[in-house]
Design a protein around this motif. Structure first.
Motif, PDB file in Angstrom:
ATOM      1  N   ASP A 130      -0.822   5.618   8.472  1.00 27.25           N
ATOM      2  CA  ASP A 130       0.225   5.325   9.839  1.00 27.25           C
ATOM      3  C   ASP A 130       1.013   6.220  10.202  1.00 27.25           C
ATOM      4  N   LYS A 131       1.773   6.746   8.955  1.00 27.19           N
ATOM      5  CA  LYS A 131       2.754   7.935   9.380  1.00 27.19           C
ATOM      6  C   LYS A 131       2.057   9.172   9.759  1.00 27.19           C
ATOM      7  N   GLU A 132       0.993   9.503   9.484  1.00 28.47           N
ATOM      8  CA  GLU A 132       0.137  10.530   9.793  1.00 28.47           C
ATOM      9  C   GLU A 132      -0.057  10.327  11.417  1.00 28.47           C
TER      10      GLU A 132
ATOM     11  N   TYR B 135       0.124  12.602  -1.491  1.00 32.01           N
ATOM     12  CA  TYR B 135       0.129  11.325  -1.023  1.00 32.01           C
ATOM     13  C   TYR B 135       0.281  11.269   0.542  1.00 32.01           C
TER      14      TYR B 135
ATOM     15  N   ASP C 104       0.208   8.681   4.120  1.00 30.96           N
ATOM     16  CA  ASP C 104       0.242   7.229   4.685  1.00 30.96           C
ATOM     17  C   ASP C 104      -0.460   7.261   6.016  1.00 30.96           C
TER      18      ASP C 104
ATOM     19  N   ILE D 198      -4.148   7.666  -0.471  1.00 33.24           N
ATOM     20  CA  ILE D 198      -4.153   7.627   0.931  1.00 33.24           C
ATOM     21  C   ILE D 198      -3.934   5.937   1.251  1.00 33.24           C
ATOM     22  N   SER D 199      -2.858   5.588   1.788  1.00 30.32           N
ATOM     23  CA  SER D 199      -2.694   4.158   2.302  1.00 30.32           C
ATOM     24  C   SER D 199      -3.099   4.004   3.580  1.00 30.32           C
TER      25      SER D 199
ATOM     26  N   LYS E 157       1.136  -1.087  -0.128  1.00 30.68           N
ATOM     27  CA  LYS E 157      -0.109  -0.256  -0.193  1.00 30.68           C
ATOM     28  C   LYS E 157       0.788   1.410   0.021  1.00 30.68           C
ATOM     29  N   SER E 158       1.909   1.343   0.898  1.00 32.29           N
ATOM     30  CA  SER E 158       2.798   2.488   0.990  1.00 32.29           C
ATOM     31  C   SER E 158       3.478   2.710  -0.338  1.00 32.29           C
ATOM     32  N   THR E 159       4.091   1.661  -0.800  1.00 31.39           N
ATOM     33  CA  THR E 159       4.896   1.703  -1.872  1.00 31.39           C
ATOM     34  C   THR E 159       4.254   2.175  -3.109  1.00 31.39           C
TER      35      THR E 159
ATOM     36  N   GLY F 201       1.049   3.454  -3.038  1.00 33.15           N
ATOM     37  CA  GLY F 201       0.349   4.697  -2.843  1.00 33.15           C
ATOM     38  C   GLY F 201       1.337   5.829  -3.400  1.00 33.15           C
ATOM     39  N   LYS F 202       2.649   5.911  -3.148  1.00 39.15           N
ATOM     40  CA  LYS F 202       3.658   7.011  -3.273  1.00 39.15           C
ATOM     41  C   LYS F 202       3.968   7.105  -4.970  1.00 39.15           C
TER      42      LYS F 202
END
Length: 176
Positions: A36-38, A32, A34, A78-79, A17-19, A21-22
């Motif tokens: 979890d990062k947010e 973009y 993520d 959004i991931s 998802k993250s890869t 997504g970017k």
């Protein structure tokens, strides 16, 4: 792609998802995010520490809160976290806006097991598993429970043999 939409990627842990997504955001010239990062940014702790210090229930509540905030603005990729669509009313929140496009990155069990075995110590929900067979059974059980939610996506992409760029291209092709 028509403007005023969010493309939201869901799928199991390590589904890409993250890869993807970017890459997708880059190709579409969209912002973009993520999830979890947010969450980590807002709480100022890494996810494993949030789980350890505050517990999964706290994390899931914060996850829903941050998701709601993120969905206010449009034109983003959004991931989600692997469990995001399953908890609370997160799936309902995503699906309540017809402009949101939910994309399920579907990966087979063998690939997920291989990816997660190599990084299980970085993932708080997996760190207790000591044998590859236990990890595979854990994933199988979760996939059985989560498929009901994942399969409500607007678009399902089988990603097993695809590179992130190819997955992004497949999503873009299906958006038209």
């Amino acid at each position: 792609m028509k403007k005023n939409k969010n493309i939201i990627l869901c799928g199991y842990m390590a589904s890409g998802k993250s890869t993807v997504g970017k890459v997708l955001a880059d190709k579409l010239h969209l912002k973009y995010i993520d999830l979890d990062k947010e969450i980590e940014r807002k709480i100022q702790l890494p996810i494993p520490e949030i789980f350890e210090e505050m517990g999964e229930i706290f994390f899931r509540k914060k996850e829903s809160e941050v998701l709601k905030e993120i969905l206010q603005e449009k034109d983003k990729v959004i991931s989600l976290g692997g469990g995001t669509p399953v908890y609370g009313n997160n799936l309902g929140l995503i699906k309540s806006d017809r402009e949101n496009i939910l994309v399920y990155l579907k990966v087979n069990l063998e690939i997920l097991t291989g990816r997660l075995w190599n990084e299980k110590n970085k993932r708080p929900l997996l760190s207790f598993l000591n044998h590859r067979e236990d990890l595979e059974e854990y994933i199988r059980k979760h996939m059985f429970e989560r498929n009901f939610y994942y399969l409500q996506s607007n678009l399902i992409i089988e990603t097993n043999s695809l590179l992130p760029e190819e997955i992004a291209d497949e999503i873009i092709k299906n958006l038209k």
